[in-house]
Design an enzyme around this catalytic site. Structure first.
Site, PDB file in Angstrom:
ATOM      1  N   LYS B  78      87.703  26.506  17.329  1.00 22.02           N
ATOM      2  CA  LYS B  78      87.510  24.921  17.581  1.00 22.02           C
ATOM      3  C   LYS B  78      89.003  24.286  17.509  1.00 22.02           C
ATOM      4  O   LYS B  78      89.852  24.410  16.668  1.00 22.02           O
ATOM      5  CB  LYS B  78      86.730  24.224  16.634  1.00 22.02           C
ATOM      6  CG  LYS B  78      86.213  22.673  16.467  1.00 22.02           C
ATOM      7  CD  LYS B  78      85.108  22.533  15.530  1.00 22.02           C
ATOM      8  CE  LYS B  78      84.685  20.909  15.855  1.00 22.02           C
ATOM      9  NZ  LYS B  78      83.407  20.564  14.997  1.00 22.02           N
ATOM     10  N   SER B 153      79.267  18.705  16.762  1.00 25.14           N
ATOM     11  CA  SER B 153      80.556  18.624  17.683  1.00 25.14           C
ATOM     12  C   SER B 153      81.270  19.783  18.061  1.00 25.14           C
ATOM     13  O   SER B 153      82.189  19.760  19.152  1.00 25.14           O
ATOM     14  CB  SER B 153      81.285  17.613  16.461  1.00 25.14           C
ATOM     15  OG  SER B 153      81.940  18.550  15.547  1.00 25.14           O
ATOM     16  N   SER B 177      77.493  20.174  12.499  1.00 21.89           N
ATOM     17  CA  SER B 177      78.327  20.444  13.825  1.00 21.89           C
ATOM     18  C   SER B 177      78.477  22.063  14.056  1.00 21.89           C
ATOM     19  O   SER B 177      78.861  22.125  15.246  1.00 21.89           O
ATOM     20  CB  SER B 177      79.604  19.803  13.626  1.00 21.89           C
ATOM     21  OG  SER B 177      79.609  18.412  13.962  1.00 21.89           O
TER      22      SER B 177
END
Ligand SMILES: [Zn+2]
Lengths: 478, 485
Positions: B78, B153, B177
């Site tokens: 990420k 997210s 997330s």
């Protein structure tokens, strides 16, 4: 109207740890800008703080030296505000739960003693520095100082005048330096002070509206700024206006304070516990361990010197001005066994030489053992006090031992009574007129004979021996 | 099956047997990226060249007989993890050009374990969102239906694994997330206990809630990654010096006699009927595996979203203060003075959702409001934590839906923040309580969208969580499908 000033001081002291409070960077002053930095103190995304344990210990030393209660647990909090010298946009400080509180220090004022309360002591990180370009409209940021550990020492509003404020500050400064946790350098900013000043009609209890004074970088300036502010507030009140709660900056050159920001413009720092740090737990064993490392503090030392060495309080004050000077003096006493004479020499010649050269006692070329030896030589009559003046100066300039200097200069005192008696009878024989005058009661001529003997011996005669011999021989008993 | 479609453990077997090389695996992943990335858009920054180099080095190591936990396996990160020399944006314009001078702890650990880093994946800006729609770099699409969001997210990391654009990936989970996008993309996602995996180098959203975890194709891979990334880190004060067990040892142990708590507060109106049916089926599966399901109560569940949307924005408002245009990242031009620079930089550098949360958080911490909001929220948070402690006195783990709905349409909730916030309704509590949670695929909707089931356990019980998830995975026998890309 007659007013009573009510003053509280907030002191920030930079701690002498080797590394910063939340990272491993060096705390040394004066390096090339931004070289003592790392991702943590630069406030890079993703970094986290880890507390330097030494900072807690240094804070504890100050807390113990100022009779504070040390709390078993305290938290770090974030103080949020924007400024380019603050890379994270918040300062890690302590807020709701300080590590130490309810302390006091004692100081001598007008011959008496007064206690000033310490509200709290807490730990925090220093911010960086802005360097403004003089020729261009740009500013540079130096983050070497960012994250240097500070303790903030907040006093109770117990101070009642500018002079008292300066005295309190000196005491605090002295303790910090004695503890060897702060170098106390006000010009380099390692010891900084803000003052809260308000006035109230003398005899009343409620506090007036206060102003906060900043930008005072010497003891003298703190005193001057407060003096000015007291006069300014008195003028405002006397003219029927109200003091405005605000922050004011001291202007050293103009000798006045200027308004910087009002209460309405004051920051809302939005303090909250820093989620990146865990509570600091201080147990009794840790407090005990730190307590064992505490040195004797200046006031205690001063009292002990008066008691133990029978020297005047003033002398004790001079000799304890720094820990190293006190140590020096005590070493001379230990080796010479002469506290009063040692104090005269240390306070006299030694400090005078050092002051002339702007040197610290640590750098003194006369070792305590050498000074003690010189004192012994005076005591046993090898040299006179007058000769010693010459010897000490030479010791300071050359760093040589007193014996060597005495030998080089041929300074040994003549104390041999036989040799002196011969010389004296010769002088008496040559000066019958003066001898007769003396015997008729004109004692003033005694000085003439002393002078003659000194002249004959090149000043090396032991004055006491001369006195005794002359008296006897002039009286004609011998 | 192409190499990119296999799991870490399957590829490791092949590497050990000499049946393939890291170069081949990496090439397969890169080829897959070339084929589908224009549609999925999982990555912000691809690290093609360095990945190929790392694969070559991995193959040399394998030839020398040095095979470590992740040697030669392509892993995506990420774009919230600081990577030395590689742009790290956090999905934001304000960091669009930020190149960190250091590697975060998990990145160091992945490299030390021999992983091949494929790139940095898309995410909601500063991890604030449940759909990856708030990214400055555009939305990532759900590989199962390109008109839908992948969750968020960590949507890029979840989509990359689902689309075989990497073998596994890392994400971060502040309120769901990892688990929510894992559920919506049909992969396994685990959020460890707070303090289990070091946050050093993870760009902070809400420091007391953020935790790093893996996205994988199955539970065994999850255990493999957890073995690599877990452990105490002296660079993080909130890291916990708790021993790390071998998580693989928990695989296949069975759950005979386990008590599984079903929180009554988690079966609410508004939960999608197909999701609810899948969860009811999951309950039957674990019972068939020998566990006993009991009803438990988490009485403060109703307050979770409210507490979260005070604590997280409050911390974020402070964490994001460092993005001021002074030191790095985006800086506005033509600034009149310092204040003007701050205002313009932050107005233009942050997106709407981030600004909304900075405002909420700033308000919640303001003098006069602190007690009513932040302090009160912290107190309720303690009660939520206690709910779980009491529940875990009666059960070994808790079973809930991961998300109340399957993946929703792109744009469907962007104008309604409250609806968006409710997608995390089942995941937020684990972050507030600091406990570990895992989302495992538990079926598909009729239209073919994946559904996830969430298991929660007590602090530092990741091993038991993996044991439970592994048993569920074995007994549920969910049909392995691949998104039709
Ligand atoms: Zn540093």
């Amino acid at each position: 109207m007659e007013y009573e000033p009510v003053i509280g001081l907030e002191v920030h002291a930079q701690l002498l740890t080797n590394t910063k409070i939340f990272c491993g960077c060096s705390t040394k002053f004066g390096a090339t800008p931004n070289t003592h930095t790392c991702p943590v103190c630069l406030g890079m995304p993703g970094v986290l703080p880890v507390l330097n344990k030494k900072v807690v210990e240094f804070m504890m030393k100050m807390a113990l030296a100022t009779h504070c209660t040390i709390n078993g647990e305290c938290n770090f909090a974030r103080k949020n505000y924007f400024y380019p010298d603050l890379p994270k946009g918040y300062q890690i400080s302590q807020y709701a739960s300080p590590p130490a509180e309810h302390g006091w220090i004692e100081m001598e004022i007008d011959g008496g003693k007064k206690r000033i309360g310490i509200t709290r002591i807490h730990m925090e990180e220093d911010a960086g520095k802005l360097l403004h370009d003089e020729h261009n409209p740009v500013s540079h940021v130096d983050l070497n100082r960012t994250g240097v550990p500070l303790i903030e020492i907040v006093s109770e509003p117990d101070i009642r005048g500018a002079e008292e404020a300066a005295a309190y500050l000196r005491r605090l400064h002295e303790i910090l330096v004695y503890l060897e946790i702060c170098d106390g350098n006000m010009e380099e900013g390692s010891f900084r002070c803000d003052a809260n000043v308000s006035l109230r009609p003398r005899g009343t209890e409620t506090f007036g509206t206060r102003t906060e004074l900043k930008n005072m970088n010497s003891f003298r300036n703190v005193q001057r700024a407060i003096e000015y502010e007291i006069k300014r507030q008195a003028y405002v009140l006397d003219s029927g206006s109200a003091v405005v709660q605000e922050t004011r900056l001291w202007d050293d050159t103009a000798g006045v304070t200027h308004s910087m920001r009002s209460k309405e413009e004051a920051h809302d720092y939005r303090y909250f516990p820093d989620p990146d740090l865990v509570p600091v737990v201080i147990d009794d064993a840790w407090i005990e361990a730190v307590l064992n490392t505490l040195p004797e503090l200046p006031l205690e030392k001063r009292e002990r010197f008066v008691r133990e060495y029978q020297i005047p309080a003033y002398d004790a004050g001079v000799l304890t001005a720094s820990r190293s000077l006190a140590d020096y003096y005590e070493e001379v006493v230990r080796l010479s066994g002469q506290p009063k004479i040692a104090s005269n020499w240390v306070m006299g010649d030694v400090l005078r030489f050092l002051n002339e050269d702007k040197k610290e006692i640590r750098a003194c070329p006369i070792a305590p053992a050498a000074l003690a030896e010189m004192i012994r030589l005076i005591q046993d009559g090898t040299i006179s006090g007058k000769m010693a003046k010459e010897v000490s100066e030479a010791m300071y300039r050359t760093g040589k031992a007193p014996g060597a200097i005495i030998e080089e200069k041929g300074l040994v005192q003549i104390t041999d009574e036989g040799a002196l008696a011969g010389m004296i009878s010769e002088i008496i024989g040559k000066n019958p007129a003066q001898t007769a005058q003396y015997r008729e009661g004109k004692e003033k001529v005694f000085g003439f004979f002393v002078g003659q003997v000194m002249k004959a011996t090149g000043g090396k005669a032991n004055p006491q021996v001369i006195n005794d011999l002359l008296k006897k021989m002039l009286a004609g008993t011998e | 099956m192409e190499l990119c479609g296999l799991t870490i453990h399957e590829l490791q077997d092949k590497l050990r047997a000499g049946e393939t090389t890291s170069a081949e695996i990496t090439a397969s992943v890169l080829k897959r990226i070339d084929a589908v990335e224009t549609e999925v858009r999982a990555y912000i920054t691809l690290m093609r060249e360095s990945a190929i180099e790392e694969a070559a080095r991995a193959d040399e190591a394998i030839l020398r007989g040095e095979i470590k936990a992740l040697t030669g396996i392509p892993i995506a990160l990420k774009d919230i993890f600081c990577t030395k020399g590689v742009r790290t944006t956090c999905g934001s314009r304000i960091l669009h050009n930020f190149v960190p001078p250091y590697d975060g702890t998990v990145v160091e650990k992945l490299r030390a374990a021999g992983a091949v880093i494929t790139g940095k994946t898309n995410m909601d800006e500063f991890a604030m969102g449940s759909s990856t729609e708030t990214s400055f770099f555009g939305v990532t699409r759900n590989p199962w239906d390109l008109t839908r969001i992948p969750g968020g997210s960590s949507g890029g990391s979840a989509a990359a694994v689902a689309a075989d654009e990497c073998i596994a990936s890392l994400g971060s989970d502040t309120g769901g997330s990892i688990r929510q996008p894992a559920a919506l993309c049909g992969v396994v996602g685990l959020k460890p206990t707070y303090g289990r995996v070091s946050r050093y180098g993870l760009i902070a959203f809400a420091s007391s809630l953020d935790q790093i975890g893996p996205f994988t194709k199955d539970v065994e891979d999850c255990a493999i990654l957890m073995n690599v990334i877990s452990g105490y880190d002296p660079r993080e004060s909130t890291s916990v010096p708790e021993d790390v067990p071998d998580y693989r040892a928990f695989l296949g142990r069975g759950i005979e006699g386990w008590r599984v708590g079903i929180p009554k507060e988690y079966f609410i109106d508004g939960i999608d009927p197909e999701v609810e049916a899948a969860i009811r089926e999951a309950i039957r599966v674990v019972e068939k595996a020998g566990a006993r399901c009991i009803e438990v109560s988490l009485p403060h569940t109703d307050y979770c979203v409210a507490v979260y949307y005070i604590v997280a924005p409050a911390e974020a408002s402070s964490n994001l203060a460092r993005y001021d245009g002074v030191k790095y990242g985006f800086r506005s031009e033509d600034n009149r003075d310092l204040l003007d620079m701050y205002k313009k930089t932050r107005s233009a550098g942050f997106g709407e959702e981030v600004k909304r949360r900075i405002m909420i958080g700033t308000y919640a911490l303001s003098s006069g409001y602190y007690d009513a909001y932040y302090r009160k929220a912290s107190q309720v948070r303690a009660l939520i934590k206690r709910d779980f402690e009491q529940a875990f006195a009666d059960c070994d783990c808790i079973l809930t839906p991961t998300s109340p709905t399957p993946a929703f349409k792109i744009g469907e909730k962007t104008d309604d923040p409250m609806q968006m916030y409710l997608s995390d309704i089942f995941t937020i509590s684990a972050n507030l309580a600091g406990i570990p949670g895992i989302s495992v695929p538990c079926g598909y909707t009729k239209s073919g969208l994946p559904i996830g089931v969430q298991f929660l356990a007590g602090h530092f019980q990741e091993g038991r969580l993996i044991q439970f998830a592994s048993a569920y995975e074995t007994h549920a026998k969910i049909e392995k499908r691949r998104p039709a890309l």
